[in-house]
Structures are given as C-alpha cells and as structure tokens.
Design a protein around this motif. Structure first.
Motif, PDB file in Angstrom:
ATOM      1  N   GLU A 151       8.724 -16.020   4.335  1.00 48.78           N
ATOM      2  CA  GLU A 151       9.034 -14.632   4.055  1.00 48.78           C
ATOM      3  C   GLU A 151       9.368 -14.455   2.576  1.00 48.78           C
ATOM      4  O   GLU A 151       9.983 -15.330   1.968  1.00 48.78           O
ATOM      5  CB  GLU A 151      10.222 -14.167   4.910  1.00 48.78           C
ATOM      6  CG  GLU A 151       9.909 -14.026   6.384  1.00 48.78           C
ATOM      7  CD  GLU A 151       8.900 -12.915   6.645  1.00 48.78           C
ATOM      8  OE1 GLU A 151       8.955 -11.880   5.965  1.00 48.78           O
ATOM      9  OE2 GLU A 151       8.038 -13.111   7.531  1.00 48.78           O
ATOM     10  N   PRO A 152       8.967 -13.341   1.971  1.00 48.07           N
ATOM     11  CA  PRO A 152       9.269 -13.128   0.549  1.00 48.07           C
ATOM     12  C   PRO A 152      10.765 -12.930   0.333  1.00 48.07           C
ATOM     13  O   PRO A 152      11.502 -12.540   1.246  1.00 48.07           O
ATOM     14  CB  PRO A 152       8.490 -11.857   0.220  1.00 48.07           C
ATOM     15  CG  PRO A 152       8.374 -11.133   1.526  1.00 48.07           C
ATOM     16  CD  PRO A 152       8.244 -12.204   2.563  1.00 48.07           C
TER      17      PRO A 152
ATOM     18  N   LEU B 146      -9.936  -9.343   0.129  1.00 48.77           N
ATOM     19  CA  LEU B 146      -9.310  -8.968   1.392  1.00 48.77           C
ATOM     20  C   LEU B 146      -8.128  -9.873   1.715  1.00 48.77           C
ATOM     21  O   LEU B 146      -7.117  -9.411   2.252  1.00 48.77           O
ATOM     22  CB  LEU B 146     -10.336  -9.006   2.523  1.00 48.77           C
ATOM     23  CG  LEU B 146      -9.821  -8.645   3.916  1.00 48.77           C
ATOM     24  CD1 LEU B 146      -9.130  -7.284   3.925  1.00 48.77           C
ATOM     25  CD2 LEU B 146     -10.965  -8.663   4.929  1.00 48.77           C
ATOM     26  N   ALA B 147      -8.243 -11.155   1.395  1.00 45.49           N
ATOM     27  CA  ALA B 147      -7.122 -12.072   1.608  1.00 45.49           C
ATOM     28  C   ALA B 147      -5.881 -11.577   0.863  1.00 45.49           C
ATOM     29  O   ALA B 147      -4.760 -11.607   1.391  1.00 45.49           O
ATOM     30  CB  ALA B 147      -7.495 -13.483   1.165  1.00 45.49           C
ATOM     31  N   ASP B 148      -6.089 -11.093  -0.364  1.00 42.04           N
ATOM     32  CA  ASP B 148      -4.968 -10.544  -1.146  1.00 42.04           C
ATOM     33  C   ASP B 148      -4.476  -9.225  -0.557  1.00 42.04           C
ATOM     34  O   ASP B 148      -3.268  -8.958  -0.525  1.00 42.04           O
ATOM     35  CB  ASP B 148      -5.390 -10.342  -2.597  1.00 42.04           C
ATOM     36  CG  ASP B 148      -5.619 -11.652  -3.340  1.00 42.04           C
ATOM     37  OD1 ASP B 148      -5.068 -12.676  -2.902  1.00 42.04           O
ATOM     38  OD2 ASP B 148      -6.350 -11.647  -4.347  1.00 42.04           O
ATOM     39  N   PHE B 149      -5.426  -8.383  -0.099  1.00 41.02           N
ATOM     40  CA  PHE B 149      -5.038  -7.099   0.495  1.00 41.02           C
ATOM     41  C   PHE B 149      -4.162  -7.300   1.723  1.00 41.02           C
ATOM     42  O   PHE B 149      -3.214  -6.538   1.959  1.00 41.02           O
ATOM     43  CB  PHE B 149      -6.277  -6.284   0.883  1.00 41.02           C
ATOM     44  CG  PHE B 149      -7.082  -5.790  -0.286  1.00 41.02           C
ATOM     45  CD1 PHE B 149      -6.505  -5.636  -1.539  1.00 41.02           C
ATOM     46  CD2 PHE B 149      -8.426  -5.465  -0.138  1.00 41.02           C
ATOM     47  CE1 PHE B 149      -7.235  -5.187  -2.616  1.00 41.02           C
ATOM     48  CE2 PHE B 149      -9.163  -5.000  -1.215  1.00 41.02           C
ATOM     49  CZ  PHE B 149      -8.571  -4.863  -2.463  1.00 41.02           C
ATOM     50  N   ILE B 150      -4.480  -8.299   2.527  1.00 38.66           N
ATOM     51  CA  ILE B 150      -3.685  -8.572   3.725  1.00 38.66           C
ATOM     52  C   ILE B 150      -2.260  -8.928   3.335  1.00 38.66           C
ATOM     53  O   ILE B 150      -1.285  -8.443   3.931  1.00 38.66           O
ATOM     54  CB  ILE B 150      -4.329  -9.705   4.557  1.00 38.66           C
ATOM     55  CG1 ILE B 150      -5.654  -9.238   5.161  1.00 38.66           C
ATOM     56  CG2 ILE B 150      -3.385 -10.166   5.665  1.00 38.66           C
ATOM     57  CD1 ILE B 150      -6.461 -10.343   5.806  1.00 38.66           C
ATOM     58  N   GLU B 151      -2.116  -9.758   2.292  1.00 37.44           N
ATOM     59  CA  GLU B 151      -0.781 -10.172   1.849  1.00 37.44           C
ATOM     60  C   GLU B 151       0.007  -8.986   1.287  1.00 37.44           C
ATOM     61  O   GLU B 151       1.179  -8.802   1.617  1.00 37.44           O
ATOM     62  CB  GLU B 151      -0.897 -11.279   0.791  1.00 37.44           C
ATOM     63  CG  GLU B 151      -1.503 -12.571   1.282  1.00 37.44           C
ATOM     64  CD  GLU B 151      -0.713 -13.207   2.411  1.00 37.44           C
ATOM     65  OE1 GLU B 151       0.526 -13.094   2.422  1.00 37.44           O
ATOM     66  OE2 GLU B 151      -1.341 -13.820   3.300  1.00 37.44           O
ATOM     67  N   ILE B 152      -0.641  -8.182   0.434  1.00 33.42           N
ATOM     68  CA  ILE B 152       0.080  -7.053  -0.161  1.00 33.42           C
ATOM     69  C   ILE B 152       0.359  -5.973   0.871  1.00 33.42           C
ATOM     70  O   ILE B 152       1.399  -5.307   0.829  1.00 33.42           O
ATOM     71  CB  ILE B 152      -0.696  -6.478  -1.378  1.00 33.42           C
ATOM     72  CG1 ILE B 152       0.181  -5.491  -2.162  1.00 33.42           C
ATOM     73  CG2 ILE B 152      -1.972  -5.791  -0.945  1.00 33.42           C
ATOM     74  CD1 ILE B 152       1.389  -6.100  -2.803  1.00 33.42           C
TER      75      ILE B 152
ATOM     76  N   MET C 279       7.252 -16.730  -1.816  1.00 26.86           N
ATOM     77  CA  MET C 279       7.920 -17.994  -1.488  1.00 26.86           C
ATOM     78  C   MET C 279       6.987 -18.999  -0.815  1.00 26.86           C
ATOM     79  O   MET C 279       7.434 -20.044  -0.357  1.00 26.86           O
ATOM     80  CB  MET C 279       9.124 -17.720  -0.580  1.00 26.86           C
ATOM     81  CG  MET C 279      10.148 -16.766  -1.152  1.00 26.86           C
ATOM     82  SD  MET C 279      10.850 -17.331  -2.721  1.00 26.86           S
ATOM     83  CE  MET C 279      11.784 -18.754  -2.166  1.00 26.86           C
ATOM     84  N   GLY C 280       5.714 -18.675  -0.740  1.00 24.08           N
ATOM     85  CA  GLY C 280       4.779 -19.572  -0.076  1.00 24.08           C
ATOM     86  C   GLY C 280       3.999 -18.851   1.003  1.00 24.08           C
ATOM     87  O   GLY C 280       4.407 -17.792   1.484  1.00 24.08           O
TER      88      GLY C 280
END
Length: 362
Positions: free
Chosen positions: A340-341, A283-289, A335-336
C-alpha cells in the motif's frame, strides 16, 4: 465554460418527455418553454450556467441519473443557444462560436443553430498534474514539467482552455529563467551516464515488465481491459464519490489488475514497433494511478473543490469542508508493487487568506 457564456443548459421537466427524446420521437426544439428545466439557473440563481465545471458536471450527472437525460443513451443534457440567437442574432453567435458549432454538426449530424446541442461531462475535471516547485522542477532533480501536465494552475476548477496558454506561458516566459538557474548550479557536474547502476536497474525493470507482458498471451485485448477500467473510474471514482463506492471501486480495480497481468493478449514482437505493447505499458500505469486516485479519495473524508464526497455536503448540496482535519496536501509514496502507498502530508498554512466553503447559491 466558453459555450456556457451564451448557452443555457436544460433538461425536460417531465420524465415522459425525456423518454420520447431518448427514443428519437421528438427533438429538443419540440419541448415547450414551460416544460424545460433550466436546472443550473434554478439551483444557482446568482451564477446560473456559469458555475464552475465541477459543479455543472455533478448537476448534469444528477439529472441524467434521475432519468431526465436526453440522447438515445439518456446521458446528455441540452445546451441551447436559441435565446442568444434571438437576442444577438445568428451572425454574432456564428462569429463567436461558429467553429465549435461546425465541429458539433460534423460529429452529430444535427444543426445546433436549429436544435440545442447535447453535452455531457467528461473526466478532465479530475486533472491535477505532477508536483512542481516555483521553478517548475519536479521532485526528480533536473526534470522540469510544463503546461497542463503540472498542477500549478489547477485547483477546484480547471482553467477553461488553459492547455495551450499554460504551455506557452511556461515555455516562453518561465522556463528560460528557471532552467538556467539549475544549469548554473550544475557547472562542472558530469552528465548522467548509462553506466550508472541506477540506470541499469531502471532499464532492467522496464525490460522485465515487457518480457512478462509478452509472455502472457491471454484472451483479452488491451483496449477491452482499458475500457472496463474507464467505466470503473467513471462509476466509482468520478465526480461524485462515496466511501462505499470507492471501496467497491478499489476491489474492482484490483480485479482488473489481476485480469491484466494474467489474461491480456499482445500480438506482435517486443523488439519491433508494437502499438499494442505501448498501449499495454501505459495501461499498466493507468491501473496503478487509478487505484491510487481511489485510495486518496477514500481517505479524504470531506468535500473540497473538485473532490466531492456525497456524504459530506451542506443541506443545500454544497461542498462541506473539514479544514480542521484535512488542511494539508496529500502526497503518496510508492512502496512497491504489492504494498500500500504511504501518505505524506504537507500542511496548508494560510497567513493572510481566510478559507471559506464555496457557495454558488447567492
């Protein structure tokens, strides 16, 4: 798409009929032919029910948003095989689609031969996949990606039922001739060692994330936060997007991220087999993507293929491209965690192919 070969999609023409269907007072078969709106055939006479998935999905959502949807939720349209059964015979239809009809009846407890199916679009048309080169190698040297997980066969419209065939094609016919090229280049190169500083740094980063998650001990379950994220993606980053909606979606995703990292509850132990911890890490990854998908959709001010911005459409409702501004592949660099990407552009130069706006009206 397979079922739409013979099925016809429709909703009631009258709002009062839709309300009666939603209340369970009548069935789809009770609506007279003259009171049925075969809206795909009406809008796209040349292609009708065989328009691509993204077009059919947006049209279904539009009808349901206007109140013409069926089912008790109002979030469904009819897929009707009565014409095909009358034309071909029930045995022929059963031979072609019997297994799908059987699954539908088990789930819905309704006979699709006697009453039209109820369907609604899902999220799969947003699938794209990991970047790969012509040998299916990702940007990580030595890491290959096969099947639907890579983007190679995905464009404006997902290939219907392509998961199995793409996996077979990649596995049987492509990888044996591409991996060996990589391996031949690597002769004499030692295997990656777990003693490398990069490996140690990656392992520590994962362990730090696990420790942080297990220490929160909040009040929200992983599933409840995941469900909330899914609704945000559906409402604001789905098949029909607007600048206003995307900005609102990004704000809500940021709030979800804060809620996740301060109030998630993960029972059990970190060192044992822990399904909730596994779900939380995903879920942590899903939030980011999810946030990245919204950022990407916001910056692209055009409609092209499966990406549809409601502000950019022709008077007939077709996707309005802006090739003078967006003829590039957009790739976002991480970028961290709190940065922001960064957008990296790869121009799309076509030497022999003329780019044209899709049109399914004619």
């Amino acid at each position: 798409m397979t079922l739409r070969n013979d099925g016809r999609i429709w909703v009631p023409k009258k709002l009062e009929d839709a309300k009666r269907l939603q209340a369970g007072e009548i069935k789809g078969r009770d609506i007279p032919e003259e009171d049925r709106d075969y809206y795909l055939e009406r809008r796209y006479p040349a292609f009708g029910n065989l328009v691509p998935r993204d077009v059919a999905s947006r049209a279904a959502k539009e009808r349901c948003d206007k109140g013409y949807g069926v089912n008790n939720t109002g979030l469904a349209v009819f897929l009707d095989f009565s014409d095909a059964i009358q034309r071909l015979g029930k045995d022929v239809v059963a031979q072609k689609y019997g297994n799908l009809f059987q699954m539908y009846e088990k789930i819905v407890d309704e006979n699709p031969y006697e009453n039209p199916m109820m369907i609604f679009p899902a999220i799969h048309y947003t699938m794209g996949g990991i970047w790969v080169d012509y040998e299916l190698q990702t940007t990580v040297k030595g890491l290959f990606c096969i099947g639907e997980a890579n983007f190679s066969d995905h464009g404006a419209n997902r290939l219907g039922a392509s998961a199995l065939m793409q996996g077979l094609a990649d596995g049987y016919f492509v990888l044996p001739y591409t991996i060996q090229n990589y391996l031949s280049d690597q002769i004499g190169v030692p295997r990656m060692s777990t003693d490398l500083p990069e490996f140690a740094a990656a392992e520590k980063a994962v362990q730090d994330k696990i420790d942080k998650l297990m220490a929160i001990q909040g009040k929200r379950s992983v599933d409840s936060i995941h469900k909330e994220l899914g609704l945000i993606m559906w409402d604001f980053v789905g098949m029909g997007r607007t600048a206003e909606g995307l900005k609102e979606g990004i704000k809500k995703i940021d709030a979800i991220k804060k809620e996740f990292w301060t109030n998630v509850y993960i029972p059990g132990e970190a060192n044992a087999l822990n399904n909730e911890l596994e779900k939380a890490l995903r879920l942590a990854d899903f939030i980011e993507i999810g946030r990245l998908m919204a950022v990407d959709a916001l910056h692209r001010e055009e409609s092209c293929g499966g990406h549809f911005r409601e502000e950019y459409q022709t008077p007939e409702g077709e996707a309005l491209r802006q090739d003078d501004k967006f003829a590039y592949v957009g790739c976002w660099k991480y970028m961290g965690e709190d940065a922001e990407p960064q957008l990296i552009k790869e121009p799309l130069d076509y030497e022999f192919t003329e780019r044209k706006t899709r049109n399914y009206k004619n």
